[in-house]
Design a protein around this motif. Structure first.
Motif, PDB file in Angstrom:
ATOM      1  N   GLY A 115       0.806  -1.215   0.000  1.00  0.00           N
ATOM      2  CA  GLY A 115       0.000   0.000   0.000  1.00  0.00           C
ATOM      3  C   GLY A 115       0.840   1.266   0.000  1.00  0.00           C
ATOM      4  O   GLY A 115       2.073   1.218   0.044  1.00  0.00           O
ATOM      5  N   PRO A 116       0.192   2.444  -0.065  1.00  0.00           N
ATOM      6  CA  PRO A 116       0.905   3.721  -0.197  1.00  0.00           C
ATOM      7  C   PRO A 116       1.731   4.056   1.037  1.00  0.00           C
ATOM      8  O   PRO A 116       1.471   3.569   2.134  1.00  0.00           O
ATOM      9  N   ARG A 117       2.733   4.902   0.821  1.00  0.00           N
ATOM     10  CA  ARG A 117       3.564   5.332   1.933  1.00  0.00           C
ATOM     11  C   ARG A 117       2.767   6.270   2.846  1.00  0.00           C
ATOM     12  O   ARG A 117       1.751   6.844   2.440  1.00  0.00           O
ATOM     13  N   ARG A 118       3.244   6.433   4.050  1.00  0.00           N
ATOM     14  CA  ARG A 118       2.607   7.348   4.992  1.00  0.00           C
ATOM     15  C   ARG A 118       3.068   8.779   4.718  1.00  0.00           C
ATOM     16  O   ARG A 118       3.941   9.030   3.925  1.00  0.00           O
ATOM     17  N   ASP A 119       2.462   9.718   5.419  1.00  0.00           N
ATOM     18  CA  ASP A 119       2.865  11.133   5.393  1.00  0.00           C
ATOM     19  C   ASP A 119       2.609  11.802   4.048  1.00  0.00           C
ATOM     20  O   ASP A 119       3.342  12.720   3.652  1.00  0.00           O
ATOM     21  N   LEU A 120       1.565  11.365   3.355  1.00  0.00           N
ATOM     22  CA  LEU A 120       1.088  12.065   2.170  1.00  0.00           C
ATOM     23  C   LEU A 120      -0.168  12.828   2.546  1.00  0.00           C
ATOM     24  O   LEU A 120      -0.896  12.431   3.455  1.00  0.00           O
ATOM     25  N   GLU A 121      -0.443  13.923   1.836  1.00  0.00           N
ATOM     26  CA  GLU A 121      -1.689  14.638   2.081  1.00  0.00           C
ATOM     27  C   GLU A 121      -2.211  15.270   0.799  1.00  0.00           C
ATOM     28  O   GLU A 121      -1.450  15.731  -0.048  1.00  0.00           O
ATOM     29  N   ILE A 122      -3.532  15.232   0.653  1.00  0.00           N
ATOM     30  CA  ILE A 122      -4.201  15.910  -0.441  1.00  0.00           C
ATOM     31  C   ILE A 122      -4.390  17.364  -0.027  1.00  0.00           C
ATOM     32  O   ILE A 122      -4.827  17.653   1.079  1.00  0.00           O
ATOM     33  N   PHE A 123      -4.043  18.289  -0.926  1.00  0.00           N
ATOM     34  CA  PHE A 123      -4.152  19.714  -0.592  1.00  0.00           C
ATOM     35  C   PHE A 123      -4.604  20.485  -1.821  1.00  0.00           C
ATOM     36  O   PHE A 123      -4.652  19.959  -2.940  1.00  0.00           O
ATOM     37  N   ASP A 124      -4.963  21.746  -1.611  1.00  0.00           N
ATOM     38  CA  ASP A 124      -5.336  22.620  -2.716  1.00  0.00           C
ATOM     39  C   ASP A 124      -4.069  23.209  -3.304  1.00  0.00           C
ATOM     40  O   ASP A 124      -3.426  24.067  -2.692  1.00  0.00           O
ATOM     41  N   SER A 125      -3.701  22.747  -4.500  1.00  0.00           N
ATOM     42  CA  SER A 125      -2.450  23.173  -5.123  1.00  0.00           C
ATOM     43  C   SER A 125      -2.588  24.576  -5.712  1.00  0.00           C
ATOM     44  O   SER A 125      -3.403  24.781  -6.629  1.00  0.00           O
ATOM     45  N   PRO A 126      -1.804  25.549  -5.228  1.00  0.00           N
ATOM     46  CA  PRO A 126      -1.879  26.905  -5.801  1.00  0.00           C
ATOM     47  C   PRO A 126      -1.330  26.969  -7.222  1.00  0.00           C
ATOM     48  O   PRO A 126      -1.693  27.859  -7.985  1.00  0.00           O
ATOM     49  N   LEU A 127      -0.475  26.020  -7.591  1.00  0.00           N
ATOM     50  CA  LEU A 127       0.111  26.017  -8.928  1.00  0.00           C
ATOM     51  C   LEU A 127      -0.892  25.529  -9.970  1.00  0.00           C
ATOM     52  O   LEU A 127      -1.005  26.104 -11.059  1.00  0.00           O
ATOM     53  N   TYR A 128      -1.613  24.468  -9.640  1.00  0.00           N
ATOM     54  CA  TYR A 128      -2.521  23.853 -10.605  1.00  0.00           C
ATOM     55  C   TYR A 128      -3.977  24.283 -10.429  1.00  0.00           C
ATOM     56  O   TYR A 128      -4.826  23.933 -11.241  1.00  0.00           O
ATOM     57  N   HIS A 129      -4.271  25.013  -9.338  1.00  0.00           N
ATOM     58  CA  HIS A 129      -5.642  25.449  -9.053  1.00  0.00           C
ATOM     59  C   HIS A 129      -6.584  24.249  -8.984  1.00  0.00           C
ATOM     60  O   HIS A 129      -7.708  24.278  -9.497  1.00  0.00           O
ATOM     61  N   SER A 130      -6.092  23.193  -8.364  1.00  0.00           N
ATOM     62  CA  SER A 130      -6.868  21.962  -8.211  1.00  0.00           C
ATOM     63  C   SER A 130      -6.317  21.204  -7.017  1.00  0.00           C
ATOM     64  O   SER A 130      -5.382  21.660  -6.359  1.00  0.00           O
ATOM     65  N   LYS A 131      -6.891  20.047  -6.753  1.00  0.00           N
ATOM     66  CA  LYS A 131      -6.332  19.183  -5.727  1.00  0.00           C
ATOM     67  C   LYS A 131      -4.979  18.654  -6.182  1.00  0.00           C
ATOM     68  O   LYS A 131      -4.726  18.475  -7.374  1.00  0.00           O
ATOM     69  N   GLY A 132      -4.096  18.408  -5.229  1.00  0.00           N
ATOM     70  CA  GLY A 132      -2.802  17.818  -5.512  1.00  0.00           C
ATOM     71  C   GLY A 132      -2.372  16.976  -4.331  1.00  0.00           C
ATOM     72  O   GLY A 132      -3.084  16.884  -3.321  1.00  0.00           O
ATOM     73  N   VAL A 133      -1.224  16.334  -4.444  1.00  0.00           N
ATOM     74  CA  VAL A 133      -0.688  15.517  -3.356  1.00  0.00           C
ATOM     75  C   VAL A 133       0.711  16.016  -3.019  1.00  0.00           C
ATOM     76  O   VAL A 133       1.520  16.286  -3.908  1.00  0.00           O
ATOM     77  N   LEU A 259       0.176  23.680 -16.718  1.00  0.00           N
ATOM     78  CA  LEU A 259       0.401  24.697 -15.690  1.00  0.00           C
ATOM     79  C   LEU A 259       1.615  24.402 -14.819  1.00  0.00           C
ATOM     80  O   LEU A 259       1.823  25.070 -13.810  1.00  0.00           O
ATOM     81  N   CYS A 260       2.447  23.430 -15.223  1.00  0.00           N
ATOM     82  CA  CYS A 260       3.512  22.982 -14.316  1.00  0.00           C
ATOM     83  C   CYS A 260       4.574  24.053 -14.077  1.00  0.00           C
ATOM     84  O   CYS A 260       5.208  24.088 -13.024  1.00  0.00           O
ATOM     85  N   GLY A 261       4.809  24.943 -15.056  1.00  0.00           N
ATOM     86  CA  GLY A 261       5.752  26.039 -14.859  1.00  0.00           C
ATOM     87  C   GLY A 261       7.210  25.643 -14.832  1.00  0.00           C
ATOM     88  O   GLY A 261       8.072  26.457 -14.462  1.00  0.00           O
ATOM     89  N   SER A 262       7.538  24.407 -15.229  1.00  0.00           N
ATOM     90  CA  SER A 262       8.931  23.977 -15.215  1.00  0.00           C
ATOM     91  C   SER A 262       9.696  24.640 -16.355  1.00  0.00           C
ATOM     92  O   SER A 262       9.106  25.131 -17.325  1.00  0.00           O
ATOM     93  N   LEU A 263      11.031  24.651 -16.254  1.00  0.00           N
ATOM     94  CA  LEU A 263      11.859  25.307 -17.259  1.00  0.00           C
ATOM     95  C   LEU A 263      11.712  24.663 -18.634  1.00  0.00           C
ATOM     96  O   LEU A 263      11.834  25.334 -19.658  1.00  0.00           O
ATOM     97  N   ASN A 264      11.460  23.365 -18.664  1.00  0.00           N
ATOM     98  CA  ASN A 264      11.317  22.667 -19.944  1.00  0.00           C
ATOM     99  C   ASN A 264       9.857  22.357 -20.271  1.00  0.00           C
ATOM    100  O   ASN A 264       9.562  21.418 -21.004  1.00  0.00           O
ATOM    101  N   CYS A 265       8.929  23.143 -19.714  1.00  0.00           N
ATOM    102  CA  CYS A 265       7.501  22.902 -19.934  1.00  0.00           C
ATOM    103  C   CYS A 265       7.170  23.024 -21.425  1.00  0.00           C
ATOM    104  O   CYS A 265       7.587  23.980 -22.096  1.00  0.00           O
ATOM    105  N   SER A 266       6.421  22.051 -21.942  1.00  0.00           N
ATOM    106  CA  SER A 266       6.028  22.069 -23.354  1.00  0.00           C
ATOM    107  C   SER A 266       4.917  23.074 -23.613  1.00  0.00           C
ATOM    108  O   SER A 266       4.658  23.440 -24.754  1.00  0.00           O
ATOM    109  N   GLY A 267       4.261  23.515 -22.540  1.00  0.00           N
ATOM    110  CA  GLY A 267       3.148  24.452 -22.686  1.00  0.00           C
ATOM    111  C   GLY A 267       1.806  23.791 -22.829  1.00  0.00           C
ATOM    112  O   GLY A 267       0.779  24.446 -22.710  1.00  0.00           O
ATOM    113  N   PHE A 268       1.819  22.477 -23.084  1.00  0.00           N
ATOM    114  CA  PHE A 268       0.575  21.753 -23.303  1.00  0.00           C
ATOM    115  C   PHE A 268       0.596  20.421 -22.565  1.00  0.00           C
ATOM    116  O   PHE A 268       1.641  19.810 -22.378  1.00  0.00           O
TER     117      PHE A 268
END
Length: 276
Positions: A115-133, A259-268
């Motif tokens: 099963g999944p590791r401990r110490d993960l949390e679902i949160f409101d991601s300000p980068l993606y404007h959606s839920k994230g982990v 919306l990832c904003g990484s330096l090598n983001c493809s934009g799509f």
């Protein structure tokens, strides 16, 4: 070699109440789609109800060593010996020990099945404007995060669901994992966690991800889609993987903006289409 057996699992997953606003049915591992009467479904059901019969006879805790165990070779212990991690240079298919093996449950080749590791949390991601982990603690490279669990669906059903989602403007969670042998596609596993899924569905896409997906087989010929840390990850970092695997070039047609904003983001977003 495969035989048909009933499935028995004892996973530990404490994230079923993390997102109370979502009407998704929380599941611990992949389940079959509803029977649509197709030959595709019958083949999928037969594979789902089959069990790999190869087992190990290890009794000295050497299951992490391919030379000693027919399943071993993919994992090692982290530098501080605190947990099993994926070997950075691993190029082997991942087969974990299972209930037919003579080794114990604490052998060095049982990870994703727990099963999944401990110490993960679902949160409101300000980068993606959606839920994230995100993680609340540091995670070493190669560590297992969680399974991408959902409904196992056929190719025809996946195409139907994607078309429905697009027409209604809904989020698409369908993930297609392709395995290759000699540059040819050997196996395709399609998972949709929209209706039934686990915490894995909340990981967002990044063109420069800190996680990667791997096919992991335990008892069933259909692999689990395991999400692993592709580098050391710091506490409070959002966890992301590349939705398109190695595919980075979008197709033609309409496309969703990345919306990832990484330096090598493809934009799509990968595996969507854009107008050229």
């Amino acid at each position: 070699m495969c035989e048909c057996f009933p499935k028995m699992r004892d996973l530990e997953d404490n994230y079923d109440h993390e997102d109370n606003e979502n009407d998704m049915e929380y599941i611990l591992e992949c389940v079959l789609m509803e029977d649509d009467g197709s030959d595709e479904y019958k083949e999928l059901r037969n594979n789902y109800n089959s069990q790999l019969t190869q087992s190990c006879k290890c009794s000295k805790g050497v299951c992490s060593d391919l030379a000693e165990c027919p399943h071993g070779g993919a994992y090692k212990y982290s530098s501080n010996k605190s947990e099993l991690v994926l070997k950075s240079n691993n190029s082997l298919p991942i087969f974990e020990c299972n209930g037919s093996c003579e080794c114990g449950i604490n052998c060095g080749n049982r990870l994703v099945q727990n099963g999944p590791r401990r110490d993960l949390e679902i949160f409101d991601s300000p980068l993606y404007h959606s839920k994230g982990v995100r993680t609340t603690v540091n995670i070493p490279q190669g560590a297992f995060i969680c399974e991408y669990a959902g409904e196992l669906i056929t190719k025809t059903e996946s195409q139907r669901r994607i078309e429905v989602n697009d027409s209604l403007g809904y989020m698409n969670y369908v993930l297609c994992l392709k395995e290759f042998a000699s540059e040819e596609i050997s196996e395709v596993t399609i998972v949709d966690p929209c209706r039934r899924g686990n915490i894995g569905r909340y990981l967002n896409h990044s063109c420069q991800p800190n996680c990667q997906i791997m096919a992991v087989r335990v008892e069933c010929p259909i692999p689990k889609i395991g999400i692993f840390a592709s580098r050391d990850i710091h506490a409070l970092e959002e966890l992301c993987f590349h939705y398109g695997g190695e595919e980075t070039r979008p197709k033609t047609g309409s496309c969703k903006i990345c919306l990832c904003g990484s330096l090598n983001c493809s934009g799509f977003m990968p595996n969507t289409e854009m107008n050229l």
